[in-house]
Scaffold this active site. Structure first.
Site, PDB file in Angstrom:
ATOM      1  N   LYS A 183       0.842  -1.195   0.000  1.00  0.00           N
ATOM      2  CA  LYS A 183       0.000   0.000   0.000  1.00  0.00           C
ATOM      3  C   LYS A 183       0.881   1.251   0.000  1.00  0.00           C
ATOM      4  O   LYS A 183       1.832   1.337   0.764  1.00  0.00           O
ATOM      5  CB  LYS A 183      -0.914  -0.027   1.228  1.00  0.00           C
ATOM      6  CG  LYS A 183      -1.813  -1.265   1.266  1.00  0.00           C
ATOM      7  CD  LYS A 183      -2.500  -1.450   2.603  1.00  0.00           C
ATOM      8  CE  LYS A 183      -1.525  -1.824   3.699  1.00  0.00           C
ATOM      9  NZ  LYS A 183      -2.197  -2.163   4.980  1.00  0.00           N
ATOM     10  N   THR A 215      -8.102   8.469   9.190  1.00  0.00           N
ATOM     11  CA  THR A 215      -7.652   7.279   8.454  1.00  0.00           C
ATOM     12  C   THR A 215      -7.346   6.108   9.381  1.00  0.00           C
ATOM     13  O   THR A 215      -6.709   5.142   8.970  1.00  0.00           O
ATOM     14  CB  THR A 215      -6.387   7.606   7.639  1.00  0.00           C
ATOM     15  OG1 THR A 215      -5.371   8.105   8.525  1.00  0.00           O
ATOM     16  CG2 THR A 215      -6.676   8.658   6.570  1.00  0.00           C
ATOM     17  N   GLY A 217      -7.491   2.756  11.022  1.00  0.00           N
ATOM     18  CA  GLY A 217      -8.089   1.473  10.695  1.00  0.00           C
ATOM     19  C   GLY A 217      -8.159   1.154   9.219  1.00  0.00           C
ATOM     20  O   GLY A 217      -8.762   0.142   8.830  1.00  0.00           O
ATOM     21  N   THR A 218      -7.519   1.976   8.373  1.00  0.00           N
ATOM     22  CA  THR A 218      -7.595   1.725   6.931  1.00  0.00           C
ATOM     23  C   THR A 218      -6.980   0.370   6.556  1.00  0.00           C
ATOM     24  O   THR A 218      -7.537  -0.367   5.746  1.00  0.00           O
ATOM     25  CB  THR A 218      -6.899   2.839   6.127  1.00  0.00           C
ATOM     26  OG1 THR A 218      -5.580   3.031   6.638  1.00  0.00           O
ATOM     27  CG2 THR A 218      -7.665   4.141   6.233  1.00  0.00           C
ATOM     28  N   GLY A 219      -5.824   0.052   7.139  1.00  0.00           N
ATOM     29  CA  GLY A 219      -5.170  -1.216   6.813  1.00  0.00           C
ATOM     30  C   GLY A 219      -5.982  -2.410   7.264  1.00  0.00           C
ATOM     31  O   GLY A 219      -6.116  -3.408   6.534  1.00  0.00           O
ATOM     32  N   CYS A 220      -6.552  -2.318   8.459  1.00  0.00           N
ATOM     33  CA  CYS A 220      -7.396  -3.402   8.974  1.00  0.00           C
ATOM     34  C   CYS A 220      -8.614  -3.610   8.076  1.00  0.00           C
ATOM     35  O   CYS A 220      -8.952  -4.738   7.701  1.00  0.00           O
ATOM     36  CB  CYS A 220      -7.867  -3.077  10.389  1.00  0.00           C
ATOM     37  SG  CYS A 220      -6.558  -2.832  11.606  1.00  0.00           S
TER      38      CYS A 220
END
Length: 284
Positions: A183, A215, A217-220
């Site tokens: 990412k 932003t 928690g975007t990866g989760c």
């Protein structure tokens, strides 16, 4: 949820990750994202964190055997079509998680989000656990989803450009993962570029950068949304594209909670007029 050719239900996703008391990341974000993608979320909690949008102020690790017992209980009864891992924190939990997947979910898709550092800077993966991540879990992964700093730690390479992302993705494929999504949100520029590398091809996916602090928690959310789609038989490139659209809209319409890095709008879905194929997929 969907059914396979024999009529059996699909869409079961076991999430092995830590809890976020603020509700924006971790298990809480995972459950919301899986549900929005039409999956059924189950959990094995690895740690309880004390956090809000301003940062993490405490971590209580769940005993590794309890983590394994949670996994065993779910897999022996309900089963899983996909497993998604997030915060694993230590060597023993990484090794135990891998063992339970091999024993009870060897045929499931495995999405590994190598969570290392929280938005506020707190370390969520022990330094001595990085090698275990490389050697034990990544070789099992259907998809590995590091951000740029995580990819740098895992590869020992500095990543500043798109070519750097591609080179790091290739290096991570060399560790045994079937596919790698690096990412690009941490790189500068008005356009965010993610690189999806499979054993067959490298795909670049772009979206306009949204100027916001919300932003958390975007990866989760991204990894869990992908896992939910894979659990229902969606092909990996389409799953990543659809999950990216979902997360982009969730960031764009974030509710603005908190004084720091606020959570996403997990109820968001992409505009069906703009992405009709993906909108249809997510509303099946």
């Amino acid at each position: 949820m969907t059914n396979d050719a024999s009529g059996e239900p699909k869409g079961r996703v076991l999430i092995v990750a830590g809890s976020d008391s603020g509700g924006g990341a971790g298990i809480q974000a995972d459950i919301k994202a899986v549900t929005m993608m039409g999956g059924f979320a189950m959990t094995a909690i690895t740690a309880v964190t004390v956090q809000n949008t301003l940062g993490v102020t405490g971590i209580h690790e769940v005993p590794p055997q309890i983590v394994r017992d949670q996994m065993k209980a779910v897999l022996s009864d309900i089963g899983a079509d996909a497993v998604k891992t997030g915060m694993l924190h230590g060597v023993e939990i990484i090794e135990g998680t891998a063992a339970e997947i091999e024993a009870g979910a060897a045929e499931a898709s495995l999405v590994v989000d190598p969570v290392m550092i929280a938005k506020g800077g707190a370390r969520l993966l022990a330094e001595n656990a990085v090698d275990a991540m490389r050697q034990v879990l990544i070789p099992m992964a259907t998809l590995l989803t590091p951000n740029v700093p995580e990819a740098e730690v895992l590869t020992g390479r500095e990543i500043k450009t798109l070519d750097g992302q591609k080179a790091a993705a290739d290096a991570l494929l060399g560790l045994g993962a079937d596919a790698v999504l690096i990412k690009g949100g941490h790189l500068e520029g008005a356009i965010v570029t993610d690189v999806l590398a499979t054993q067959e091809a490298i795909h670049t996916m772009t979206s306009p950068r949204i100027d916001t602090r919300h932003t958390h928690g975007t990866g989760c959310a991204l990894a869990s949304a992908i896992a939910a789609l894979l659990s229902q038989g969606v092909e990996i490139v389409l799953a990543v594209e659809a999950a990216r659209d979902y997360v982009h809209e969730a960031i764009r319409t974030a509710p603005g909670f908190g004084q720091g890095h606020g959570p996403l709008n997990f109820l968001a879905l992409p505009d069906e007029d703009e992405t009709p194929e993906m909108g249809s997929m997510l509303r099946h």
